[in-house]
Design an enzyme around this catalytic site. Structure first.
Site, PDB file in Angstrom:
ATOM      1  N   GLY A 172     -31.351 -37.387 -15.015  1.00 31.17           N
ATOM      2  CA  GLY A 172     -32.368 -37.298 -16.066  1.00 31.17           C
ATOM      3  C   GLY A 172     -33.695 -36.858 -15.463  1.00 31.17           C
TER       4      GLY A 172
ATOM      5  N   ASP B 179     -29.667 -42.487  -8.394  1.00 34.82           N
ATOM      6  CA  ASP B 179     -28.514 -42.953  -7.621  1.00 34.82           C
ATOM      7  C   ASP B 179     -27.292 -42.061  -7.818  1.00 34.82           C
ATOM      8  OD1 ASP B 179     -28.502 -43.972 -10.219  1.00 34.82           O
ATOM      9  OD2 ASP B 179     -27.065 -45.526  -9.693  1.00 34.82           O
TER      10      ASP B 179
ATOM     11  N   THR C 284     -36.764 -41.528 -10.429  1.00 36.20           N
ATOM     12  CA  THR C 284     -36.341 -42.142 -11.697  1.00 36.20           C
ATOM     13  C   THR C 284     -37.478 -42.960 -12.280  1.00 36.20           C
ATOM     14  OG1 THR C 284     -34.919 -43.749 -12.809  1.00 36.20           O
ATOM     15  CG2 THR C 284     -35.237 -44.102 -10.470  1.00 36.20           C
TER      16      THR C 284
ATOM     17  N   ASP D 101     -36.885 -45.489 -13.841  1.00 37.93           N
ATOM     18  CA  ASP D 101     -36.377 -46.869 -13.853  1.00 37.93           C
ATOM     19  C   ASP D 101     -36.787 -47.668 -12.620  1.00 37.93           C
ATOM     20  OD1 ASP D 101     -35.070 -45.981 -16.117  1.00 37.93           O
ATOM     21  OD2 ASP D 101     -33.154 -45.675 -15.098  1.00 37.93           O
TER      22      ASP D 101
ATOM     23  N   MET E 294     -37.047 -48.136 -21.804  1.00 33.80           N
ATOM     24  CA  MET E 294     -35.883 -47.708 -21.026  1.00 33.80           C
ATOM     25  C   MET E 294     -35.809 -48.558 -19.757  1.00 33.80           C
ATOM     26  SD  MET E 294     -35.613 -43.589 -21.289  1.00 33.80           S
ATOM     27  CE  MET E 294     -34.771 -42.820 -22.667  1.00 33.80           C
TER      28      MET E 294
ATOM     29  N   ARG F 191     -41.108 -56.330 -36.763  1.00 31.79           N
ATOM     30  CA  ARG F 191     -40.920 -54.875 -36.719  1.00 31.79           C
ATOM     31  C   ARG F 191     -40.468 -54.460 -35.317  1.00 31.79           C
ATOM     32  NH1 ARG F 191     -41.029 -55.515 -41.387  1.00 31.79           N
ATOM     33  NH2 ARG F 191     -42.367 -54.521 -42.956  1.00 31.79           N
TER      34      ARG F 191
HETATM   35  O1  F6P Z   1     -32.355 -43.299 -15.791  1.00 32.48           O
HETATM   36  C1  F6P Z   1     -33.400 -42.826 -16.589  1.00 32.48           C
HETATM   37  C2  F6P Z   1     -33.109 -43.073 -18.050  1.00 32.48           C
HETATM   38  O2  F6P Z   1     -34.195 -42.591 -18.801  1.00 32.48           O
HETATM   39  C3  F6P Z   1     -32.787 -44.525 -18.392  1.00 32.48           C
HETATM   40  O3  F6P Z   1     -33.938 -45.325 -18.468  1.00 32.48           O
HETATM   41  C4  F6P Z   1     -32.067 -44.337 -19.701  1.00 32.48           C
HETATM   42  O4  F6P Z   1     -31.158 -45.398 -19.956  1.00 32.48           O
HETATM   43  C5  F6P Z   1     -31.302 -43.055 -19.483  1.00 32.48           C
HETATM   44  O5  F6P Z   1     -31.953 -42.349 -18.452  1.00 32.48           O
HETATM   45  C6  F6P Z   1     -31.255 -42.184 -20.704  1.00 32.48           C
HETATM   46  O6  F6P Z   1     -30.423 -41.122 -20.436  1.00 32.48           O
HETATM   47  P1  F6P Z   1     -30.267 -39.883 -21.433  1.00 32.48           P
HETATM   48  O7  F6P Z   1     -31.494 -39.029 -21.283  1.00 32.48           O
HETATM   49  O8  F6P Z   1     -29.036 -39.216 -20.957  1.00 32.48           O
HETATM   50  O9  F6P Z   1     -30.151 -40.450 -22.829  1.00 32.48           O
END
Ligand code: F6P
Length: 350
Positions: free
Chosen positions: A10, A106, A129, A131, A173, A269
């Site tokens: 991503g 990873d 990332t 994350d 995320m 909400r």
């Molecule tokens: O690993 C980065 C990330 O944005 C995660 O936080 C999320 O779960 C995933 O990729 C989303 O992936 P995609 O863009 O394939 O929906």
């Protein structure tokens, strides 16, 4: 020296800053020729590359995304049901590459390590990332930008929540790890922060909301997409492509809303931030980190230190063996100082 460069997995803010730093360092320090591979490993499978010169990477430092494109579904070891890694290795040789720089998470590091092991050209990895969950690396670039985006969203959601006396849930995320929710939750003054690492108790969260609404206060809940209630399962809205075990993530804000609403008089909400966290221009911190990582990758190449991923440990640039990070995730440890800090200032962690 001829070096291939690809961005895999991503996207995230800061990728272009790395491409710029690697390319400029290599051209300036050793007159290397840099070949950009399009769409991650897909470009090696489909034989799509282009030269990257000084002008190609000038003016891209602050631009989000990646000028090379990326893909998080293309593995040479499982491409449309076949192992095409031998073709990819042959193509690398045809291109005359001396080494490859793979910028990714990873999944990308795992593929990079495996390709090296089956005769591919030597590799250097750069951790990417939002994350922040790459093993052996305390900060991946992109994370700071995502935290800034979520913090801004929390502040905006708080003012509307306060006006209506509502419980406002914001989903971040982060995949298996709660780093984004934890740091942004603290920066954005969330009252409740829910992470994949700590199962939550709906009744306890409802108590927090009731106590706050008794004092005419809104409640701000920051929930990571991998969070789940005690005894519950992860939700089923999205599968992370390329995961070693394809757990499903997303939709947790709406699930929590449905669980909480019957227990509360206040309205609840839910907001799912989604890919807004991955887009846009990197923060100054991420621009600097990405530039340092790119420059360090070029240094490793010049020194012939292959099979390694550049990293930040104890606040210092260094590197670790690619094989030691492949297939690993770095979650928030139970004894992390920020968890203790959050609890001590009264944040409910589930
Ligand atoms: O690993 C980065 C990330 O944005 C995660 O936080 C999320 O779960 C995933 O990729 C989303 O992936 P995609 O863009 O394939 O929906």
């Amino acid at each position: 020296m001829r070096i291939g460069l690809l961005t895999g997995g991503g996207d995230c803010p800061g990728l272009n800053a790395v491409l710029r730093a690697v390319t400029k360092s290599l051209i300036r320090q050793c007159g290397a020729e840099v070949i950009g591979i399009e769409d991650g490993f897909l470009g090696l499978i489909e034989r799509r590359v282009r030269p990257l010169g000084w002008d190609d990477v000038s003016g891209i430092l602050a631009i989000g995304g990646t000028i090379l494109g990326t893909s998080n579904t293309a593995s040479p070891f499982a491409w449309r049901g076949a192992d095409v890694s031998a073709d990819v290795v042959a193509y690398q040789r045809e291109l005359g590459l001396d080494a490859l720089v793979a910028i990714g998470g990873d999944g990308t590091m795992t593929i990079a390590a495996r390709l090296g092991a089956v005769g591919g050209v030597p590799m250097v990895g750069v951790p990417k990332t939002i994350d922040n969950d790459i093993a052996g690396c305390e900060r991946s670039f992109g994370f700071d930008t995502a935290v800034a985006t979520v913090t801004d969203a929390l502040e905006r959601v708080q003012t509307t929540g306060q006006s209506h006396g509502r419980v406002m849930i914001v989903e971040t995320m982060g995949r298996y790890a709660g780093w984004i929710a934890l740091e942004a939750g603290i920066a954005g003054a969330a009252d409740v922060i829910l992470l994949p690492e700590i199962d939550y108790d709906v009744a306890r969260i409802a108590e927090v909301c009731r106590a706050r609404s008794a004092r005419r206060r809104a409640t701000l809940v920051c929930i990571a997409e991998g969070a789940k209630p005690a005894g519950g399962a992860m939700t089923v809205e999205r599968t992370v492509a390329g995961s070693p075990d394809p757990i499903r993530l997303g939709g947790v804000a709406h699930r929590l809303r449905a669980q909480l609403q019957p227990l509360l008089a206040s309205e609840v909400r839910a907001t799912v931030l989604g890919h807004v966290q991955r887009g846009g221009s990197p923060t100054p911190f991420d621009r600097v980190l990405a530039t340092q990582y790119g420059n360090e990758a070029a240094r490793l190449l010049r020194r012939g230190e292959f099979g390694r991923m550049v990293t930040l440990q104890g606040g210092r640039l260094s590197s670790v063996a690619l094989a030691s990070v492949a297939g690993q995730n770095r979650c928030v440890p139970a004894d992390h100082a920020l968890l203790a800090c959050a609890r001590e200032i009264g944040v409910c962690l589930g």
